[in-house]
Scaffold this motif. Structure first.
Motif, mmCIF file in Angstrom:
data_model
loop_
_atom_site.group_PDB
_atom_site.id
_atom_site.type_symbol
_atom_site.label_atom_id
_atom_site.label_comp_id
_atom_site.label_asym_id
_atom_site.label_seq_id
_atom_site.Cartn_x
_atom_site.Cartn_y
_atom_site.Cartn_z
ATOM 1 N N PHE B 10 -17.156 40.941 21.438
ATOM 2 C CA PHE B 10 -16.057 41.788 21.886
ATOM 3 C C PHE B 10 -14.804 41.556 21.050
ATOM 4 N N GLU B 11 -14.511 40.305 20.750
ATOM 5 C CA GLU B 11 -13.338 39.985 19.932
ATOM 6 C C GLU B 11 -13.419 40.702 18.584
ATOM 7 N N ARG B 12 -14.601 40.682 18.048
ATOM 8 C CA ARG B 12 -14.789 41.316 16.751
ATOM 9 C C ARG B 12 -14.630 42.832 16.830
ATOM 10 N N PHE B 13 -15.196 43.392 17.889
ATOM 11 C CA PHE B 13 -15.078 44.831 18.106
ATOM 12 C C PHE B 13 -13.607 45.213 18.209
ATOM 13 N N GLY B 18 -8.354 47.154 15.167
ATOM 14 C CA GLY B 18 -6.909 46.941 15.176
ATOM 15 C C GLY B 18 -6.354 46.847 16.590
ATOM 16 N N LEU B 19 -7.227 46.520 17.544
ATOM 17 C CA LEU B 19 -6.765 46.384 18.927
ATOM 18 C C LEU B 19 -6.489 44.915 19.219
ATOM 19 N N LYS B 20 -6.023 44.663 20.429
ATOM 20 C CA LYS B 20 -5.622 43.297 20.746
ATOM 21 C C LYS B 20 -6.359 42.695 21.937
ATOM 22 N N SER B 21 -6.450 41.390 21.863
ATOM 23 C CA SER B 21 -7.043 40.670 22.982
ATOM 24 C C SER B 21 -5.937 40.333 23.970
ATOM 25 N N SER B 70 -18.213 49.513 22.938
ATOM 26 C CA SER B 70 -18.623 48.363 22.141
ATOM 27 C C SER B 70 -20.120 48.088 22.284
ATOM 28 N N GLY B 71 -20.728 48.742 23.249
ATOM 29 C CA GLY B 71 -22.156 48.542 23.447
ATOM 30 C C GLY B 71 -22.500 47.388 24.371
ATOM 31 N N LEU B 72 -21.493 46.714 24.896
ATOM 32 C CA LEU B 72 -21.751 45.575 25.780
ATOM 33 C C LEU B 72 -22.022 45.991 27.218
ATOM 34 N N ALA B 73 -21.683 47.222 27.540
ATOM 35 C CA ALA B 73 -21.955 47.718 28.889
ATOM 36 C C ALA B 73 -22.434 49.166 28.786
ATOM 37 N N HIS B 74 -23.168 49.587 29.789
ATOM 38 C CA HIS B 74 -23.611 50.979 29.835
ATOM 39 C C HIS B 74 -23.039 51.658 31.061
ATOM 40 N N ALA B 75 -22.617 52.895 30.884
ATOM 41 C CA ALA B 75 -22.150 53.686 32.018
ATOM 42 C C ALA B 75 -23.351 54.378 32.648
ATOM 43 N N ARG B 76 -23.383 54.377 33.957
ATOM 44 C CA ARG B 76 -24.496 55.015 34.671
ATOM 45 C C ARG B 76 -23.952 55.959 35.712
#
Lengths: 147, 147
Positions: B10-13, B18-21, B70-76
């Motif tokens: 996620f950090e990399r994504f 150019g977004l922030k943590s 980011s692909g870490l979660a899916h919407a259902r």
DNA sequence: CTCCTTGCAAAAACTTTGCATTCCC
DNA sequence: GGGAATGCAAAGTTTTTGCAAGGAG
């Protein structure tokens, strides 16, 4: 299933529940079954209004819910935040291939998959009433364009 | 995938775009991945608020959208009018059995069905990227109650 | 006549957005 | 410091609902 047979099914569903047949319901049914595809309520309403200005969108929502309960239509959700309806009878059950690039929807059916679904459900003690299967990807023509 | 690896992804994504943590994003991620199942934004928000009163629901919506991209979660979408999210990595692909009476969701997977899906798609010239399959019906316990 | 249905507008449910402020990097 | 993120509330969407008036059986 002919249009006439369809009307009979709906009339009977209506009567069995002590509900009534009305001008609006008939008009919405005719319009819905006369069109093809996966219609949102908004789209269907537009078509119905072209025939009768006075029908309200609430009636279309209410009628489509009834139609869905009667089994004559199925509600679908393709993830765009709108419920879409499609005719359920006079057609084989089918699933969907959806092109994420151009939006094309191809219908298909596969008995083997249906049988496997039934087996899976039985293993879990489930009694399946309906199902949806959607495959998302690129259709043949969009694959070429991207290549 | 360990929690640490997940954070790195996620950090990399985030960084690549150019977004922030931020404190909120980290908290929402931890909470989401610490829970199991198919969470609506409202449900997730409740859990997050228990840890930090000040997080707004808008931030949860925005973060889950990012997480989905980011692909870490899916919407259902199971047809109840709410978008639900589920963790996407560190887990096998699976489909769902949904009880229309009590809302119970059971996950399953079946390789044979997956193979048949691929065959069907190929016949139509489709290149499948993802799919959903949902079986709706009554779970074992709801069948008993109704009998 | 009676109860169902309709249209309308208000409300509900879910999600997104504008903006001033706060926070990362 | 500067752009991004946040909270809040307002606005958007889609769908449902209350109610008085109209319509079917």
């Amino acid at each position: 299933m002919t249009p006439t047979e369809r009307s009979l099914v709906f009339e009977r569903f209506i009567a069995d529940r002590g509900l009534k047949s009305t001008r609006q319901r008939s008009l919405i049914l005719e319009t819905f079954f006369g069109l093809d595809g996966h219609l949102s309520v908004e789209e269907l309403w537009a078509k119905v209004r072209a025939l009768d200005e006075r029908v309200s969108v609430a009636t279309v929502y209410r009628t489509m819910k009834l139609l869905s309960e009667s089994g004559l239509a199925h509600a679908r959700n393709f993830g765009d935040g709108q419920t879409r309806y499609e005719a359920a009878v006079g057609r084989e059950h089918h699933d969907h291939l959806i092109c994420t690039n151009c939006g094309t929807i191809i219908e298909f059916e596969n008995d083997q998959i249906e049988k496997l679904q039934a087996i899976v459900a039985r293993k879990q003690g489930f009694k399946v009433v309906s199902h949806k299967m959607e495959l998302y990807g690129l259709c043949a023509s969009c694959q070429q364009k991207r290549a």
